[in-house]
Design an enzyme around this catalytic site. Structure first.
Site, PDB file in Angstrom:
ATOM      1  N   ASN A   1      51.486  18.581  -0.228  1.00 58.54           N
ATOM      2  CA  ASN A   1      52.408  19.603   0.290  1.00 58.54           C
ATOM      3  C   ASN A   1      53.847  19.274  -0.081  1.00 58.54           C
ATOM      4  O   ASN A   1      54.323  18.171   0.188  1.00 58.54           O
ATOM      5  CB  ASN A   1      52.305  19.664   1.814  1.00 58.54           C
ATOM      6  CG  ASN A   1      50.911  20.030   2.282  1.00 58.54           C
ATOM      7  OD1 ASN A   1      50.513  21.188   2.224  1.00 58.54           O
ATOM      8  ND2 ASN A   1      50.143  19.045   2.723  1.00 58.54           N
TER       9      ASN A   1
ATOM     10  N   ARG B   1      44.779  14.760  11.659  1.00 62.72           N
ATOM     11  CA  ARG B   1      44.306  15.969  12.333  1.00 62.72           C
ATOM     12  C   ARG B   1      42.786  15.931  12.333  1.00 62.72           C
ATOM     13  O   ARG B   1      42.167  15.592  11.328  1.00 62.72           O
ATOM     14  CB  ARG B   1      44.788  17.228  11.599  1.00 62.72           C
ATOM     15  CG  ARG B   1      46.269  17.489  11.772  1.00 62.72           C
ATOM     16  CD  ARG B   1      46.743  18.571  10.845  1.00 62.72           C
ATOM     17  NE  ARG B   1      46.452  18.201   9.467  1.00 62.72           N
ATOM     18  CZ  ARG B   1      46.552  19.032   8.435  1.00 62.72           C
ATOM     19  NH1 ARG B   1      46.906  20.276   8.626  1.00 62.72           N
ATOM     20  NH2 ARG B   1      46.283  18.608   7.219  1.00 62.72           N
TER      21      ARG B   1
ATOM     22  N   GLU C   1      49.518  28.642   1.037  1.00 68.10           N
ATOM     23  CA  GLU C   1      49.680  27.512   1.953  1.00 68.10           C
ATOM     24  C   GLU C   1      49.441  28.001   3.371  1.00 68.10           C
ATOM     25  O   GLU C   1      49.550  29.179   3.649  1.00 68.10           O
ATOM     26  CB  GLU C   1      51.110  26.965   1.881  1.00 68.10           C
ATOM     27  CG  GLU C   1      51.546  26.504   0.515  1.00 68.10           C
ATOM     28  CD  GLU C   1      50.680  25.398  -0.040  1.00 68.10           C
ATOM     29  OE1 GLU C   1      50.244  24.537   0.740  1.00 68.10           O
ATOM     30  OE2 GLU C   1      50.407  25.405  -1.243  1.00 68.10           O
ATOM     31  N   GLY C   2      49.128  27.045   4.241  1.00 67.77           N
ATOM     32  CA  GLY C   2      49.131  27.357   5.667  1.00 67.77           C
ATOM     33  C   GLY C   2      47.781  27.658   6.280  1.00 67.77           C
ATOM     34  O   GLY C   2      47.690  27.998   7.451  1.00 67.77           O
TER      35      GLY C   2
ATOM     36  N   GLU D   1      45.142  17.996  -0.662  1.00 65.61           N
ATOM     37  CA  GLU D   1      46.244  18.719  -1.296  1.00 65.61           C
ATOM     38  C   GLU D   1      47.526  17.919  -1.112  1.00 65.61           C
ATOM     39  O   GLU D   1      47.591  16.991  -0.284  1.00 65.61           O
ATOM     40  CB  GLU D   1      46.418  20.123  -0.706  1.00 65.61           C
ATOM     41  CG  GLU D   1      46.836  20.112   0.751  1.00 65.61           C
ATOM     42  CD  GLU D   1      47.465  21.414   1.222  1.00 65.61           C
ATOM     43  OE1 GLU D   1      47.912  22.240   0.402  1.00 65.61           O
ATOM     44  OE2 GLU D   1      47.529  21.596   2.452  1.00 65.61           O
TER      45      GLU D   1
ATOM     46  N   LYS E   1      40.081  27.878  -3.976  1.00 60.88           N
ATOM     47  CA  LYS E   1      41.393  27.995  -3.320  1.00 60.88           C
ATOM     48  C   LYS E   1      42.330  28.898  -4.120  1.00 60.88           C
ATOM     49  O   LYS E   1      42.470  28.732  -5.329  1.00 60.88           O
ATOM     50  CB  LYS E   1      42.060  26.619  -3.218  1.00 60.88           C
ATOM     51  CG  LYS E   1      41.276  25.597  -2.436  1.00 60.88           C
ATOM     52  CD  LYS E   1      42.091  24.314  -2.268  1.00 60.88           C
ATOM     53  CE  LYS E   1      41.284  23.232  -1.588  1.00 60.88           C
ATOM     54  NZ  LYS E   1      42.099  22.031  -1.335  1.00 60.88           N
TER      55      LYS E   1
ATOM     56  N   LYS F   1      48.573  24.707  -5.727  1.00 65.98           N
ATOM     57  CA  LYS F   1      47.229  24.150  -5.930  1.00 65.98           C
ATOM     58  C   LYS F   1      46.882  24.148  -7.414  1.00 65.98           C
ATOM     59  O   LYS F   1      46.110  23.307  -7.885  1.00 65.98           O
ATOM     60  CB  LYS F   1      46.233  24.950  -5.112  1.00 65.98           C
ATOM     61  CG  LYS F   1      46.660  24.976  -3.624  1.00 65.98           C
ATOM     62  CD  LYS F   1      45.553  24.860  -2.695  1.00 65.98           C
ATOM     63  CE  LYS F   1      45.897  24.583  -1.256  1.00 65.98           C
ATOM     64  NZ  LYS F   1      47.115  25.028  -0.643  1.00 65.98           N
TER      65      LYS F   1
ATOM     66  N   ARG G   1      53.879  15.710   2.160  1.00 65.89           N
ATOM     67  CA  ARG G   1      52.742  15.177   2.898  1.00 65.89           C
ATOM     68  C   ARG G   1      51.514  15.282   2.009  1.00 65.89           C
ATOM     69  O   ARG G   1      51.152  16.364   1.575  1.00 65.89           O
ATOM     70  CB  ARG G   1      52.499  15.940   4.204  1.00 65.89           C
ATOM     71  CG  ARG G   1      51.720  15.110   5.243  1.00 65.89           C
ATOM     72  CD  ARG G   1      51.314  15.921   6.451  1.00 65.89           C
ATOM     73  NE  ARG G   1      50.351  16.917   6.066  1.00 65.89           N
ATOM     74  CZ  ARG G   1      50.315  18.175   6.535  1.00 65.89           C
ATOM     75  NH1 ARG G   1      51.176  18.589   7.424  1.00 65.89           N
ATOM     76  NH2 ARG G   1      49.404  19.018   6.110  1.00 65.89           N
TER      77      ARG G   1
ATOM     78  N   SER H   1      54.570  19.812   8.016  1.00 69.11           N
ATOM     79  CA  SER H   1      54.871  19.671   9.448  1.00 69.11           C
ATOM     80  C   SER H   1      54.028  18.610  10.143  1.00 69.11           C
ATOM     81  O   SER H   1      53.200  17.962   9.525  1.00 69.11           O
ATOM     82  CB  SER H   1      54.730  21.026  10.136  1.00 69.11           C
ATOM     83  OG  SER H   1      53.592  21.676   9.685  1.00 69.11           O
TER      84      SER H   1
HETATM   85  P1  ADP Z   1      46.146  24.788   2.989  1.00 66.27           P
HETATM   86  O1  ADP Z   1      47.332  24.874   2.098  1.00 66.27           O
HETATM   87  O2  ADP Z   1      45.682  26.101   3.466  1.00 66.27           O
HETATM   88  O3  ADP Z   1      46.333  23.756   4.071  1.00 66.27           O
HETATM   89  P2  ADP Z   1      44.092  22.967   1.959  1.00 66.27           P
HETATM   90  O4  ADP Z   1      43.857  22.675   0.532  1.00 66.27           O
HETATM   91  O5  ADP Z   1      44.705  21.878   2.763  1.00 66.27           O
HETATM   92  O6  ADP Z   1      44.950  24.300   2.036  1.00 66.27           O
HETATM   93  O7  ADP Z   1      42.728  23.403   2.609  1.00 66.27           O
HETATM   94  C1  ADP Z   1      42.604  23.701   3.997  1.00 66.27           C
HETATM   95  C2  ADP Z   1      41.525  22.861   4.636  1.00 66.27           C
HETATM   96  O8  ADP Z   1      40.282  23.061   3.968  1.00 66.27           O
HETATM   97  C3  ADP Z   1      41.761  21.366   4.567  1.00 66.27           C
HETATM   98  O9  ADP Z   1      42.560  20.933   5.649  1.00 66.27           O
HETATM   99  C4  ADP Z   1      40.358  20.801   4.623  1.00 66.27           C
HETATM  100  O10 ADP Z   1      39.913  20.740   5.962  1.00 66.27           O
HETATM  101  C5  ADP Z   1      39.548  21.857   3.908  1.00 66.27           C
HETATM  102  N1  ADP Z   1      39.396  21.462   2.493  1.00 66.27           N
HETATM  103  C6  ADP Z   1      40.213  21.781   1.470  1.00 66.27           C
HETATM  104  N2  ADP Z   1      39.782  21.242   0.316  1.00 66.27           N
HETATM  105  C7  ADP Z   1      38.659  20.552   0.617  1.00 66.27           C
HETATM  106  C8  ADP Z   1      37.720  19.785  -0.144  1.00 66.27           C
HETATM  107  N3  ADP Z   1      37.863  19.613  -1.461  1.00 66.27           N
HETATM  108  N4  ADP Z   1      36.684  19.206   0.517  1.00 66.27           N
HETATM  109  C9  ADP Z   1      36.532  19.364   1.841  1.00 66.27           C
HETATM  110  N5  ADP Z   1      37.358  20.093   2.614  1.00 66.27           N
HETATM  111  C10 ADP Z   1      38.418  20.683   2.016  1.00 66.27           C
HETATM  112 MG    MG Z   2      46.318  21.745   4.001  1.00 59.86          MG
END
Ligand code: ADP
Ligand code: MG
Length: 540
Positions: A158, A516, A423-424, A156, A419, A331, A138, A163
């Site tokens: 996945n 979402r 994950e999660g 990101e 970051k 990441k 995803r 899910s």
């Molecule tokens: P995880 O693996 O915890 O899902 P993500 O990289 O998806 O990690 O980050 C979690 C959330 O943080 C994302 O769903 C988004 O809402 C926010 N986020 C992550 N990176 C960015 C970014 N570069 N700009 C804006 N929001 C971000």
């Molecule tokens: Mg995410």
């Protein structure tokens, strides 16, 4: 064509209309398995519980506006990403360098290092019994506002436990049903069936599983879902099981890692994964393993859990994902791909020693790159980053041993997110919190973090978010004010795809999407964590 004004969303509704839509939405959700388990009163570390009640998933009442062109672009890019990540997973040298515990992020991140060491040991013992890997991917995106234009930017990618495919399909169906039954009270000219795209993610993901099952070649074998004991998002996974059985006559076995420590063994000659069953006198052979757990350290409460994970990796079953494919979703890999010359590594077979189907990544390189925000490592000594520092007014002198990557992160903190390799949800550090976080971060942990520019989403778009009653005991007092909130939101688009691949081959497809939506006051996007709701799109 005039451009859509996001701040006009959502359309105005009277309290009576809002109540009618809420009734329609929650009733639809409860009737169609758009559900979660309520929070558990007595969590278990080992066994899934037997459900006695369910609550509707958190929902958006009206779909979120999303530009048609960017929605299409994201879907079209998915095949390119499917192939790219398949190639990353096949490139052992690259993964060792980026994720490994000797040269890569696995040095600083214990969890990544442990997974990598397990994989290395297996491959060095020549114990990789299965050449094929299955990815159910995803790719997540936000809309980025730059100079009054909207661009699609990747949050990101996945590769494990991607899910909400089935629940997002049901959220889209719910919005379509509400449109058919109420026309949304003609509140907006955008709310027409033509603007509600089809969502058939479940059958697409299941197609991936069935292709893997077929490739394994034992008709009566079963697919293993490795699940977390306290999973609340069980219905999402259950829909995959039902579809596998009903459309493909493939049985699924659900077990936790703790169950598997007892039930799993390998056939000494074929390395087939064999599971004893408490309900069946003859054991099951497993064709494919879907990891809906093992993506976070808490899935491994003791070292023996890693032994079980590695036993599964050594089996002949097709892993979704294999350890290298899980590592490819790091990441750190996402950041490494943005470095000069790295994407080019995956254009041909050099380094990967791997031919693939005709899809020419070279032709799509610019499209892929256009979805990336700036990223760098906190421990980066890169000359380009040092040069960027020279252009910032407050950069000052090089501060002793602080690497340019960390100094740049401090200076640009208000427009960044940091970051770790997790994950999660719930692990990132945003904007103003960054300087104090950097002050406290031990030097040896720097390498585990990447800095990423914040995607600046359109402002002023709101939504009606509907949550289930916080009480799981059924004392729903019916108060609509408590159930529905109108808040300013950010919506994240996810595109699903699968890839079944190995030396010289890949079968892949884009299979669906999810949206979402979360209140802007929350930085995070995890639906299961209760920060956001399931949604769909109205194309504008
Ligand atoms: P995880 O693996 O915890 O899902 P993500 O990289 O998806 O990690 O980050 C979690 C959330 O943080 C994302 O769903 C988004 O809402 C926010 N986020 C992550 N990176 C960015 C970014 N570069 N700009 C804006 N929001 C971000
Ligand atoms: Mg995410």
């Amino acid at each position: 064509m005039t451009s859509f004004n996001f701040s006009t969303w959502p359309p105005q509704l009277t309290p009576e209309q809002l109540e009618a839509l809420t009734l329609a939405a929650t009733t639809y959700a409860l009737s169609h398995g758009l559900l979660y388990l309520p929070p558990s009163q007595s969590p278990s570390n080992t066994q899934p519980r037997i459900p006695t009640t369910a609550i509707h998933a958190p929902l958006s009442l009206i779909p979120t506006p999303f530009p048609r062109a960017q929605f299409q672009a994201a879907r079209e890019l998915q095949s390119v990403y499917n192939v790219l990540y398949a190639r990353v997973a096949m490139d052992t040298h690259f993964l060792d360098a980026v994720m490994g515990a000797e040269e890569g992020v696995g040095k600083a991140d214990e969890f990544t290092g442990t997974l990598w060491r397990g994989w290395k040991k297996i491959r060095e013992h020549g114990a990789l019994a299965q050449p094929l890997h299955l990815g159910l991917f995803r790719s997540d995106y936000l809309l980025h506002t730059a100079e009054d234009r909207l661009a699609l930017k990747q949050v990101e990618f996945n590769t494990i436990s991607s899910s909400f495919g089935p629940l997002s399909e049901r959220a889209a169906a719910m919005h379509r049903n509400i449109l058919a039954s109420t026309s949304y009270f003609s509140a907006s000219p955008h709310l027409t069936a033509d603007n509600f795209p089809e969502n058939s993610t479940t059958s697409g993901l299941v197609e991936g599983f069935s292709k893997a099952h077929e490739a394994y070649g034992v008709r009566d074998a079963r697919i293993l879902f490795v699940v977390q004991p306290n999973e609340r998002n069980v219905f999402d996974q259950q829909w995959l099981e039902y579809e596998l059985l009903e459309k493909h006559q493939i049985h699924v076995v659900r077990q936790t890692l703790a169950d598997l420590a007892v039930s799993a063994s390998l056939d000494p000659s074929t390395h087939a994964l064999i599971l004893t069953s408490p309900t069946n006198s003859s054991p099951y052979e497993i064709s494919a393993i879907y990891f809906h757990a093992t993506y976070t350290p808490s899935d491994f409460p003791s070292p023996s859990y890693y032994d079980t994970r590695f036993l599964l990796e050594r089996s002949r079953a097709i892993k979704c994902p294999s350890l290298p494919l899980q590592l490819a979703g790091g990441k750190k890999v996402q950041e490494a791909l943005t470095r000069p010359g790295v994407l080019e590594r995956f254009f041909n077979n050099e380094g990967a020693k791997w031919g693939a189907r005709a899809l020419d990544l070279t032709a799509h390189a610019a499209d892929i790159r256009a979805t990336w925000m700036g990223m760098w490592a906190l421990d980066s000594e890169d000359v380009d980053i040092a040069a960027a520092l020279d252009h910032l007014p407050d950069a000052g002198q090089a501060q002793g041993s602080v690497p340019p990557g960390t100094r740049l992160a401090r200076l640009k903190a208000p427009s960044l997110v940091l970051k770790p390799q997790r994950e999660g949800g719930g692990n990132n550090v945003y904007r103003e919190a960054i300087p104090a976080f950097l002050d406290a971060l031990p030097t040896e942990e720097r390498e585990a973090w990447i800095a990423m520019e914040m995607i600046e989403t359109p402002r002023g778009v709101s939504a009606y978010l509907v949550r289930a009653s916080p009480s799981s005991s059924g004392t729903d007092n019916g108060s609509i004010e408590k159930k529905v909130v109108r808040v300013e939101v950010i919506s994240e688009l996810g595109i699903f795809g699968y890839a079944l691949f190995g030396e010289g081959e890949v079968v892949e497809r884009e299979v669906g999407w999810l949206v979402r939506t979360k209140g802007t006051e929350s930085n995070e996007g995890g639906v299961a964590a209760g920060f956001s709701v399931l949604d769909s799109v109205v194309l504008v």
